[in-house]
Design a protein around this motif. Structure first.
Motif, mmCIF file in Angstrom:
data_model
loop_
_atom_site.group_PDB
_atom_site.id
_atom_site.type_symbol
_atom_site.label_atom_id
_atom_site.label_comp_id
_atom_site.label_asym_id
_atom_site.label_seq_id
_atom_site.Cartn_x
_atom_site.Cartn_y
_atom_site.Cartn_z
ATOM 1 N N ARG A 117 36.926 44.105 41.912
ATOM 2 C CA ARG A 117 36.195 43.260 42.851
ATOM 3 C C ARG A 117 35.523 42.103 42.119
ATOM 4 O O ARG A 117 35.640 40.937 42.526
ATOM 5 C CB ARG A 117 35.133 44.088 43.602
ATOM 6 N N GLU A 118 34.809 42.418 41.027
ATOM 7 C CA GLU A 118 34.105 41.372 40.295
ATOM 8 C C GLU A 118 35.076 40.371 39.682
ATOM 9 O O GLU A 118 34.871 39.150 39.729
ATOM 10 C CB GLU A 118 33.236 41.984 39.187
ATOM 11 N N VAL A 119 36.165 40.891 39.118
ATOM 12 C CA VAL A 119 37.106 40.014 38.426
ATOM 13 C C VAL A 119 37.863 39.138 39.421
ATOM 14 O O VAL A 119 38.075 37.943 39.185
ATOM 15 C CB VAL A 119 38.080 40.839 37.561
ATOM 16 N N SER A 120 38.278 39.726 40.554
ATOM 17 C CA SER A 120 38.988 38.924 41.545
ATOM 18 C C SER A 120 38.081 37.830 42.096
ATOM 19 O O SER A 120 38.511 36.691 42.317
ATOM 20 C CB SER A 120 39.504 39.810 42.685
ATOM 21 N N GLY A 121 36.787 38.149 42.277
ATOM 22 C CA GLY A 121 35.845 37.131 42.728
ATOM 23 C C GLY A 121 35.663 36.036 41.694
ATOM 24 O O GLY A 121 35.595 34.846 42.028
ATOM 25 N N MET A 122 35.583 36.427 40.425
ATOM 26 C CA MET A 122 35.446 35.445 39.354
ATOM 27 C C MET A 122 36.654 34.516 39.313
ATOM 28 O O MET A 122 36.525 33.293 39.222
ATOM 29 C CB MET A 122 35.304 36.162 38.006
ATOM 30 N N LEU A 123 37.844 35.100 39.404
ATOM 31 C CA LEU A 123 39.055 34.294 39.328
ATOM 32 C C LEU A 123 39.162 33.333 40.513
ATOM 33 O O LEU A 123 39.524 32.160 40.356
ATOM 34 C CB LEU A 123 40.282 35.203 39.273
ATOM 35 N N TRP A 124 38.826 33.822 41.712
ATOM 36 C CA TRP A 124 38.998 32.984 42.892
ATOM 37 C C TRP A 124 37.984 31.846 42.921
ATOM 38 O O TRP A 124 38.317 30.704 43.226
ATOM 39 C CB TRP A 124 38.892 33.829 44.159
ATOM 40 N N ARG A 125 36.730 32.156 42.531
ATOM 41 C CA ARG A 125 35.701 31.123 42.598
ATOM 42 C C ARG A 125 35.743 30.172 41.406
ATOM 43 O O ARG A 125 35.485 28.988 41.541
ATOM 44 C CB ARG A 125 34.321 31.774 42.693
ATOM 45 N N GLY A 126 36.090 30.704 40.216
ATOM 46 C CA GLY A 126 36.043 29.870 39.026
ATOM 47 C C GLY A 126 37.370 29.281 38.609
ATOM 48 O O GLY A 126 37.414 28.280 37.894
ATOM 49 N N TYR A 127 38.476 29.881 39.058
ATOM 50 C CA TYR A 127 39.794 29.451 38.577
ATOM 51 C C TYR A 127 40.804 29.382 39.720
ATOM 52 O O TYR A 127 41.951 29.768 39.573
ATOM 53 C CB TYR A 127 40.309 30.431 37.503
ATOM 54 N N LYS A 128 40.371 28.888 40.862
ATOM 55 C CA LYS A 128 41.231 28.909 42.044
ATOM 56 C C LYS A 128 42.533 28.143 41.805
ATOM 57 O O LYS A 128 43.629 28.657 42.053
ATOM 58 C CB LYS A 128 40.487 28.316 43.240
ATOM 59 N N LEU A 129 42.426 26.925 41.311
ATOM 60 C CA LEU A 129 43.633 26.127 41.093
ATOM 61 C C LEU A 129 44.514 26.732 40.012
ATOM 62 O O LEU A 129 45.741 26.784 40.147
ATOM 63 C CB LEU A 129 43.245 24.692 40.729
ATOM 64 N N ALA A 130 43.874 27.199 38.925
ATOM 65 C CA ALA A 130 44.648 27.814 37.850
ATOM 66 C C ALA A 130 45.341 29.082 38.341
ATOM 67 O O ALA A 130 46.495 29.361 37.984
ATOM 68 C CB ALA A 130 43.741 28.133 36.667
ATOM 69 N N LEU A 131 44.643 29.859 39.183
ATOM 70 C CA LEU A 131 45.216 31.091 39.708
ATOM 71 C C LEU A 131 46.424 30.800 40.590
ATOM 72 O O LEU A 131 47.490 31.412 40.422
ATOM 73 C CB LEU A 131 44.147 31.854 40.495
ATOM 74 N N LEU A 132 46.266 29.849 41.515
ATOM 75 C CA LEU A 132 47.379 29.518 42.402
ATOM 76 C C LEU A 132 48.546 28.915 41.615
ATOM 77 O O LEU A 132 49.707 29.247 41.849
ATOM 78 C CB LEU A 132 46.906 28.548 43.485
ATOM 79 N N GLY A 133 48.212 28.030 40.667
ATOM 80 C CA GLY A 133 49.270 27.436 39.856
ATOM 81 C C GLY A 133 49.976 28.459 39.000
ATOM 82 O O GLY A 133 51.201 28.428 38.850
ATOM 83 N N GLY A 134 49.197 29.400 38.456
ATOM 84 C CA GLY A 134 49.796 30.437 37.629
ATOM 85 C C GLY A 134 50.710 31.348 38.416
ATOM 86 O O GLY A 134 51.814 31.681 37.976
ATOM 87 N N LEU A 135 50.245 31.772 39.595
ATOM 88 C CA LEU A 135 51.082 32.628 40.432
ATOM 89 C C LEU A 135 52.351 31.898 40.855
ATOM 90 O O LEU A 135 53.435 32.491 40.897
ATOM 91 C CB LEU A 135 50.290 33.078 41.660
ATOM 92 N N GLY A 136 52.214 30.596 41.162
ATOM 93 C CA GLY A 136 53.402 29.818 41.516
ATOM 94 C C GLY A 136 54.362 29.717 40.344
ATOM 95 O O GLY A 136 55.590 29.822 40.516
ATOM 96 N N GLY A 137 53.805 29.526 39.127
ATOM 97 C CA GLY A 137 54.655 29.447 37.944
ATOM 98 C C GLY A 137 55.377 30.745 37.666
ATOM 99 O O GLY A 137 56.575 30.754 37.345
ATOM 100 N N VAL A 138 54.666 31.865 37.807
ATOM 101 C CA VAL A 138 55.295 33.169 37.581
ATOM 102 C C VAL A 138 56.379 33.420 38.627
ATOM 103 O O VAL A 138 57.455 33.955 38.321
ATOM 104 C CB VAL A 138 54.236 34.286 37.603
#
Length: 651
Positions: A117-138
């Protein structure tokens, strides 16, 4: 299967190399300052070959035997598809991880799974673009990988005699790739470490390897509280700080042992420091310490040095001795910190401390410095130069463990003569006094079979004596303080839970105007580094809990013997064993153990000293402020984006 294996090997090498090049381009100023791309790519090639061979080993070896079956080809294709996506996922995840922690994904990547929960919140709030871009790249890479591996076809069947021959040949290639070397010791992260910049050393790895190796290394961690029982943290700190003579309450509660130490010796300039750690040279070989008459050169040095007659090692392995004299850290039931994952960066060392005072620090070793992860730990914690077997030019003798002691001392003498005005700290580690007892012929008068520990000790002593003959006549003698000490004794055995006499080691300090004296106080290896700081004239702040022997007396020694913990206070030996009531003895050297009634206060003091280093390591509190140690645990709150602030990690 053979076709899929070939495609996987080529595609995986391409993926990992391109990723490494991209990361190097991103971090180019640091890469350029550390020597450019070549060491990064060469080390990466070796590590990638290891990782790819691990992933491909089983299907590759079985492919000549089963590759013509459609079901085997299909299973192999999907295995390679999953492996390739996993490699890609971790490479795509590397940039944001480097931004946050300045290292490739490591054990934290796994520990974060405990806090979804904490990590998913951190990733979504702090790294939203990086997360979406990374998932798209994978996803894109996965789509391409499916095209490569999702429609695997059977191979042509080999003849009956070709099958086993091909399988054995592939097995040999796989084993060589996994070992990564034809040398004595297989590849590890320290093998490709080349820079004092710890992040760049992880770029030479790949992220899947770094995560897997971190998980593997966790087996070396063992908490003292799980072995000997627990204690309230406040009480533990009170007892340890009191015995160490440190202020309580501490000046910095986050780093309880951190304190200022003023040098008792004032010098016009900071003196050079050389620590010569002698392999397996226990007190049992020194006539001056009540042992055999095998070290006349060392005994002669002792008569003109500050000589400690009751010095005790903290353990029975070289890494334990290195841990004690380089970091001043107490032993634990776990492996020495040189091999533990959380101490590979930001852990206190003399090299890091002295580097802040303008010193150049180096490690000289006749063997392969990646053994026991020495190279990786040292480069990650302040050492700027590693001189090992590969750097020795025309050594007189090379045995199983490396170049001989005389070759190591030749290197040491040469480097000290080349030093200019910059003060230096040199750790020189001997190698000859180790089975199978190899050394150059014609140096000593042997007795009986030359290949014995007794004759090898004679040779090690001879090499030490020849070095100091040259050193005393050198220009560096007057501005260099030398410590000569053993890392541990050899032949550590005994019926007692802690064979104390086999922890007894020689330790002498000489050079730079050190006055000769015979010191019969009971001391530990951990008391030597604080003492050396005083003798070289460095006023500083550090977290070591050993005593500065120029101003105080410890009156205790601490010994880790496998899972048994010995706390010797003058003549009272307190022994902690796993899940057992502590035992106490009246110890008289060399081997008299008289059982006595347990002193509860001594038992509590011993337990506090057994628990404290496990706590300091786990919580990341054995470091200098301003350097972030390897993270102690996954955060329990959502951090903000960006690099972590200096200070201890979340508990």
């Amino acid at each position: 299967m053979r076709h899929s294996t070939l495609i996987f090997v080529v595609a995986a090498f391409a993926l990992l190399t391109l990723s490494r090049l991209a990361l190097a381009a991103w971090q180019w100023p640091r890469v350029r300052n550390a020597g450019g791309l070549f060491p990064l790519l060469l080390g990466g090639l070796r590590i990638d070959a290891h990782q790819i061979a691990v992933l491909a080993a089983l299907p590759a070896v079985l492919s000549p035997l089963l590759g013509h079956f459609a079901i085997a080809a299909t299973i192999t294709g999907y295995w390679y598809l999953a492996a390739f996506i996993l490699l890609a996922f971790l490479e795509v995840a590397s940039p944001p991880f480097i931004v946050e922690y300045d290292t490739r994904p490591n054990r934290l990547f796994v520990e974060y799974l405990k806090h979804p929960r904490e990590v998913s919140g951190m990733l979504w709030r702090g790294y939203k673009l990086a997360l979406l871009g990374g998932l798209g790249g994978v996803a894109l890479i996965g789509w391409g990988a499916y095209g490569l591996f999702g429609h695997a076809q059977p191979d042509a069947q080999l003849t009956w005699w070709q099958m086993p021959l091909a399988s054995v040949a592939i097995l040999a290639i796989v084993i060589l790739a996994i070992r990564g070397t034809l040398g004595h010791r297989p590849i590890n992260p320290s093998s490709v470490a080349y820079s004092s910049d710890g992040m760049l050393n992880t770029l030479a790895l790949n992220s899947l390897y770094n995560v897997f190796y971190a998980i593997y290394s966790m087996k070396n961690e063992k908490s003292a509280s799980d072995v000997y029982g627990g204690m309230d943290d406040a009480k533990m700190h009170d007892l340890v700080l009191a015995q160490s003579g440190l202020p309580n309450p501490p000046a910095n509660p986050d780093y309880p042992s951190l304190h200022h130490q003023a040098a008792t010796r004032k010098t016009p300039r900071p003196l050079n420091l050389v620590i010569i750690l002698e392999e397996s040279l226990g007190a049992q070989y020194s006539a001056d310490l009540g042992g055999a008459n095998l070290t006349p050169e060392l005994d002669a040095l002792a008569r003109e040095s500050w000589t400690f007659t009751r010095a005790y090692a903290t353990g029975t392995r070289s890494v334990r001795g290195l841990e004690a004299v380089v970091t001043g850290f107490l032993p634990t039931p776990a492996q020495a910190v040189l091999k533990l994952p959380r101490s590979q960066r930001g852990f206190f060392s003399l090299a890091d401390l002295l580097g802040r005072h303008g010193y150049h620090s180096r490690f000289i070793y006749g063997g392969e410095s990646h053994f026991d992860n020495m190279k990786g730990f040292f480069l990650g914690n302040g050492f700027k130069q590693i001189v090992d077997r590969a750097d020795f030019v025309d050594p007189a003798f090379v045995g199983t463990w490396g170049a001989s002691d005389e070759d190591m001392f030749n290197q040491l003498d040469r480097l000290l003569r080349e030093d200019a005005d910059q003060p230096t700290f040199t750790l020189a580690f001997s190698v000859s006094n180790h089975s199978p007892w190899e050394y150059p012929a014609g140096r000593i008068q042997t007795e009986g079979n030359p290949a014995t520990v007794e004759n090898t000790v004679r040779y090690a002593d001879w090499a030490l004596g020849r070095f100091f003959e040259r050193a005393k006549a050198s220009p560096y003698w007057e501005n260099t303080v030398f410590l000569v000490a053993a890392d541990h004794d050899s032949r550590v055995f005994g019926a007692s839970l802690v064979p104390v006499r086999h922890f007894h080691i020689p330790a002498v300090i000489l050079g730079a105007g050190i006055e000769a004296r015979r010191d019969d106080r009971l001391i530990s290896q951990i008391d030597l580094p604080p003492t050396l700081l005083s003798l070289i004239g460095v006023d500083t702040e550090h977290p070591m809990i050993g005593h500065d022997l120029t101003r105080s007396t410890p009156g205790r020694a601490i010994m880790q013997y496998d899972s048994a913990y010995g706390y010797l206070k003058e003549n009272d030996l307190l022994v902690l064993a796993p899940n057992k009531t502590p035992l106490q003895y009246r110890y008289t050297a060399p081997e008299d153990y008289a059982p006595v009634a347990l002193n509860p206060e001594l038992a509590t003091e011993a337990l506090a000293h057994a628990l404290w280093p496990s706590w300091a390591y786990r919580e990341g509190r054995y470091s200098l402020p301003g350097i972030v140690p390897e993270q102690a645990a996954a955060p329990t709150t959502t951090p903000t984006a960006g690099p972590p602030a200096a200070g201890p990690p979340a508990a």
